[in-house]
Design a protein around this motif. Structure first.
Motif, PDB file in Angstrom:
ATOM      1  N   LEU A   1     -92.116  -3.270  32.123  1.00  0.00           N
ATOM      2  CA  LEU A   1     -90.735  -2.970  31.676  1.00  0.00           C
ATOM      3  C   LEU A   1     -90.158  -4.186  31.356  1.00  0.00           C
ATOM      4  CD1 LEU A   1     -88.588  -0.664  31.297  1.00  0.00           C
ATOM      5  CD2 LEU A   1     -87.729  -1.110  33.523  1.00  0.00           C
ATOM      6  N   ARG A   2     -90.120  -5.433  31.828  1.00  0.00           N
ATOM      7  CA  ARG A   2     -89.424  -6.559  31.382  1.00  0.00           C
ATOM      8  C   ARG A   2     -90.165  -6.978  29.954  1.00  0.00           C
ATOM      9  NH1 ARG A   2     -86.629 -10.398  33.475  1.00  0.00           N
ATOM     10  NH2 ARG A   2     -86.931  -9.791  35.644  1.00  0.00           N
ATOM     11  N   ARG A   3     -91.716  -6.711  30.107  1.00  0.00           N
ATOM     12  CA  ARG A   3     -92.446  -7.161  28.337  1.00  0.00           C
ATOM     13  C   ARG A   3     -91.731  -5.947  27.626  1.00  0.00           C
ATOM     14  NH1 ARG A   3     -96.738  -7.244  31.725  1.00  0.00           N
ATOM     15  NH2 ARG A   3     -97.702  -5.447  30.871  1.00  0.00           N
TER      16      ARG A   3
ATOM     17  N   TYR B   1     -87.621  -6.211  22.024  1.00  0.00           N
ATOM     18  CA  TYR B   1     -86.527  -6.214  21.469  1.00  0.00           C
ATOM     19  C   TYR B   1     -85.867  -7.375  21.011  1.00  0.00           C
ATOM     20  CZ  TYR B   1     -82.049  -4.378  19.651  1.00  0.00           C
ATOM     21  OH  TYR B   1     -80.788  -4.117  19.004  1.00  0.00           O
ATOM     22  N   PRO B   2     -85.941  -7.911  20.051  1.00  0.00           N
ATOM     23  CA  PRO B   2     -85.551  -9.215  19.627  1.00  0.00           C
ATOM     24  C   PRO B   2     -83.965  -9.339  19.654  1.00  0.00           C
ATOM     25  CG  PRO B   2     -86.216  -8.324  17.435  1.00  0.00           C
ATOM     26  CD  PRO B   2     -86.608  -7.302  18.614  1.00  0.00           C
ATOM     27  N   THR B   3     -83.447 -10.283  20.429  1.00  0.00           N
ATOM     28  CA  THR B   3     -81.871 -10.308  20.513  1.00  0.00           C
ATOM     29  C   THR B   3     -81.366 -11.847  20.367  1.00  0.00           C
ATOM     30  OG1 THR B   3     -82.333 -11.296  23.116  1.00  0.00           O
ATOM     31  CG2 THR B   3     -81.943  -8.766  22.482  1.00  0.00           C
ATOM     32  N   GLY B   4     -80.333 -11.966  19.899  1.00  0.00           N
ATOM     33  CA  GLY B   4     -79.520 -13.141  19.614  1.00  0.00           C
ATOM     34  C   GLY B   4     -79.214 -13.879  21.021  1.00  0.00           C
TER      35      GLY B   4
ATOM     36  N   PHE C   1     -75.808 -10.369  24.403  1.00  0.00           N
ATOM     37  CA  PHE C   1     -74.823 -10.483  24.008  1.00  0.00           C
ATOM     38  C   PHE C   1     -74.901  -9.325  22.656  1.00  0.00           C
ATOM     39  CE2 PHE C   1     -72.575 -11.738  19.782  1.00  0.00           C
ATOM     40  CZ  PHE C   1     -71.103 -11.714  20.365  1.00  0.00           C
ATOM     41  N   THR C   2     -73.725  -8.479  22.502  1.00  0.00           N
ATOM     42  CA  THR C   2     -73.916  -7.252  21.521  1.00  0.00           C
ATOM     43  C   THR C   2     -72.416  -6.949  20.947  1.00  0.00           C
ATOM     44  OG1 THR C   2     -75.589  -6.243  22.756  1.00  0.00           O
ATOM     45  CG2 THR C   2     -74.310  -4.966  21.235  1.00  0.00           C
ATOM     46  N   PRO C   3     -72.209  -6.870  19.503  1.00  0.00           N
ATOM     47  CA  PRO C   3     -70.892  -6.463  19.059  1.00  0.00           C
ATOM     48  C   PRO C   3     -70.650  -4.975  19.477  1.00  0.00           C
ATOM     49  CG  PRO C   3     -72.322  -7.500  17.708  1.00  0.00           C
ATOM     50  CD  PRO C   3     -73.338  -7.219  18.754  1.00  0.00           C
ATOM     51  N   VAL C   4     -69.622  -4.619  19.815  1.00  0.00           N
ATOM     52  CA  VAL C   4     -69.271  -3.464  20.449  1.00  0.00           C
ATOM     53  C   VAL C   4     -68.327  -2.522  19.405  1.00  0.00           C
ATOM     54  CG1 VAL C   4     -68.210  -1.749  22.007  1.00  0.00           C
ATOM     55  CG2 VAL C   4     -69.649  -3.914  22.755  1.00  0.00           C
TER      56      VAL C   4
ATOM     57  N   PHE D   1     -84.214 -14.654  20.466  1.00  0.00           N
ATOM     58  CA  PHE D   1     -85.281 -14.386  21.672  1.00  0.00           C
ATOM     59  C   PHE D   1     -86.046 -13.186  21.591  1.00  0.00           C
ATOM     60  CE2 PHE D   1     -85.984 -13.563  26.251  1.00  0.00           C
ATOM     61  CZ  PHE D   1     -86.699 -14.829  26.590  1.00  0.00           C
ATOM     62  N   HIS D   2     -87.307 -13.388  21.733  1.00  0.00           N
ATOM     63  CA  HIS D   2     -88.153 -12.188  21.698  1.00  0.00           C
ATOM     64  C   HIS D   2     -89.700 -12.495  22.296  1.00  0.00           C
ATOM     65  CE1 HIS D   2     -91.314  -9.797  18.998  1.00  0.00           C
ATOM     66  NE2 HIS D   2     -90.470  -8.953  19.504  1.00  0.00           N
ATOM     67  N   ASP D   3     -90.106 -11.489  22.738  1.00  0.00           N
ATOM     68  CA  ASP D   3     -91.475 -11.777  23.864  1.00  0.00           C
ATOM     69  C   ASP D   3     -91.507 -13.179  24.404  1.00  0.00           C
ATOM     70  OD1 ASP D   3     -92.663  -9.474  23.161  1.00  0.00           O
ATOM     71  OD2 ASP D   3     -93.868 -10.138  21.465  1.00  0.00           O
ATOM     72  N   SER D   4     -90.368 -13.329  25.128  1.00  0.00           N
ATOM     73  CA  SER D   4     -90.349 -14.450  25.939  1.00  0.00           C
ATOM     74  C   SER D   4     -90.488 -15.624  25.520  1.00  0.00           C
ATOM     75  CB  SER D   4     -91.173 -14.453  27.353  1.00  0.00           C
ATOM     76  OG  SER D   4     -91.338 -13.401  27.974  1.00  0.00           O
ATOM     77  N   GLY D   5     -89.819 -15.727  24.168  1.00  0.00           N
ATOM     78  CA  GLY D   5     -89.955 -17.027  23.370  1.00  0.00           C
ATOM     79  C   GLY D   5     -88.690 -16.918  22.423  1.00  0.00           C
ATOM     80  N   PHE D   6     -88.480 -18.414  21.757  1.00  0.00           N
ATOM     81  CA  PHE D   6     -87.407 -18.451  20.830  1.00  0.00           C
ATOM     82  C   PHE D   6     -87.911 -18.667  19.583  1.00  0.00           C
ATOM     83  CE2 PHE D   6     -85.694 -20.134  24.874  1.00  0.00           C
ATOM     84  CZ  PHE D   6     -84.469 -19.433  25.102  1.00  0.00           C
ATOM     85  N   GLY D   7     -87.094 -18.164  18.445  1.00  0.00           N
ATOM     86  CA  GLY D   7     -87.526 -18.175  17.187  1.00  0.00           C
ATOM     87  C   GLY D   7     -86.361 -17.998  16.125  1.00  0.00           C
ATOM     88  N   THR D   8     -86.775 -17.778  14.697  1.00  0.00           N
ATOM     89  CA  THR D   8     -85.730 -17.362  14.053  1.00  0.00           C
ATOM     90  C   THR D   8     -86.073 -16.059  13.062  1.00  0.00           C
ATOM     91  OG1 THR D   8     -86.521 -18.778  12.265  1.00  0.00           O
ATOM     92  CG2 THR D   8     -85.231 -19.855  13.696  1.00  0.00           C
ATOM     93  N   LEU D   9     -84.833 -15.733  12.543  1.00  0.00           N
ATOM     94  CA  LEU D   9     -85.469 -14.527  11.658  1.00  0.00           C
ATOM     95  C   LEU D   9     -85.638 -14.938  10.110  1.00  0.00           C
ATOM     96  CD1 LEU D   9     -82.024 -12.433  12.267  1.00  0.00           C
ATOM     97  CD2 LEU D   9     -84.228 -12.008  13.388  1.00  0.00           C
TER      98      LEU D   9
END
Length: 172
Positions: free
Chosen positions: A19-21, A26-29, A49-52, A159-167
Motif C-alpha cells: 500500500l505504501r508503494r 502518486y507524485p507530490t510536492g 501538502f495540498t491546496p484546498v 517526491f515520487h517512488d520513494s525518491g526526489f526529482g523534478t517535473l
C-alpha cells in the motif's frame, strides 16, 4: 488489474508495504512546516501538502500520530510553509531526520509572526491552523493562508517512488 484485492481496515491480509508503494506512485510536492519555539526553529517535512480552497485560502497537510515534533509545532500561532525547490533535497532529508539538529547549515528566516521559512524555496506561506481531524494513523490539518510569496524562477521538488526529482515535459 488482475491482482486487484479488497482493502479493509484491520484486515490481516492488508499488505502495508505494498500500500505504501501504491501511495508512492502518486507524485507530490515537498513542504517544510516550521516555526520559532522558545526562540529556536522547529520543523517537519510533509509530502502531503495540498491546496484546498481559494476563498478562504486554505491548504492541508497530513501528520502521523507518531510525530514527536508536530505536537510542539502545532502549539504555535503561526506556521511557515516553505514549498521546497528541486535544489533542496539535502534540506528535506535533514528536516525529516530524527535525533539531529534539523537546522544545522540550513539557511532560514523568520517573520514577525514567528513563522520560519527556508531560503531558496519555491513558495512561502504564513499559516494558522484552523482545524485538525483524526484520519486513521494521521491527522488531517487544515491551515489558513495569511501571507504568501513565491519565486517563479525555481522548480519545485517532487517526491515520487520513494525518491526526489523534478517535473519535466509538462504540456502547457
Amino acid at each position: 488489474m488482475s491482482d486487484l484485492k479488497p482493502v479493509k481496515s484491520g484486515d490481516v491480509a492488508l499488505d502495508t508495504s505494498r500500500l505504501r508503494r501504491l501511495y508512492g506512485r502518486y507524485p507530490t510536492g515537498v513542504a517544510a512546516l516550521c516555526a520559532l519555539r522558545d526562540g529556536k526553529p522547529v520543523g517537519i517535512v510533509a509530502t502531503s501538502f495540498t491546496p484546498v480552497s481559494m476563498e478562504p485560502a486554505l491548504v492541508s497537510i497530513c501528520v502521523q500520530h507518531t510525530s514527536t515534533t508536530w505536537p510542539h509545532l502545532s502549539e504555535e500561532d503561526h506556521i511557515g510553509i516553505s514549498v521546497l525547490s528541486s535544489e533542496q533535497v539535502t534540506q528535506s532529508r535533514q528536516l525529516a531526520a530524527r535525533n539531529v539538529d534539523r537546522f544545522a547549515d540550513v539557511s532560514w528566516f523568520s517573520s514577525d509572526s514567528k513563522a520560519v521559512f527556508l531560503a531558496d524555496a519555491v513558495a512561502w506561506l504564513d499559516c494558522t491552523i484552523t482545524n485538525s481531524i483524526p484520519a486513521g494513523d494521521h491527522d488531517l490539518v487544515l491551515l489558513q493562508v495569511n501571507l504568501m510569496s513565491m519565486d517563479e524562477a525555481l522548480a519545485p521538488l517532487v517526491f515520487h517512488d520513494s525518491g526526489f526529482g523534478t517535473l519535466v515535459g509538462l504540456d502547457r
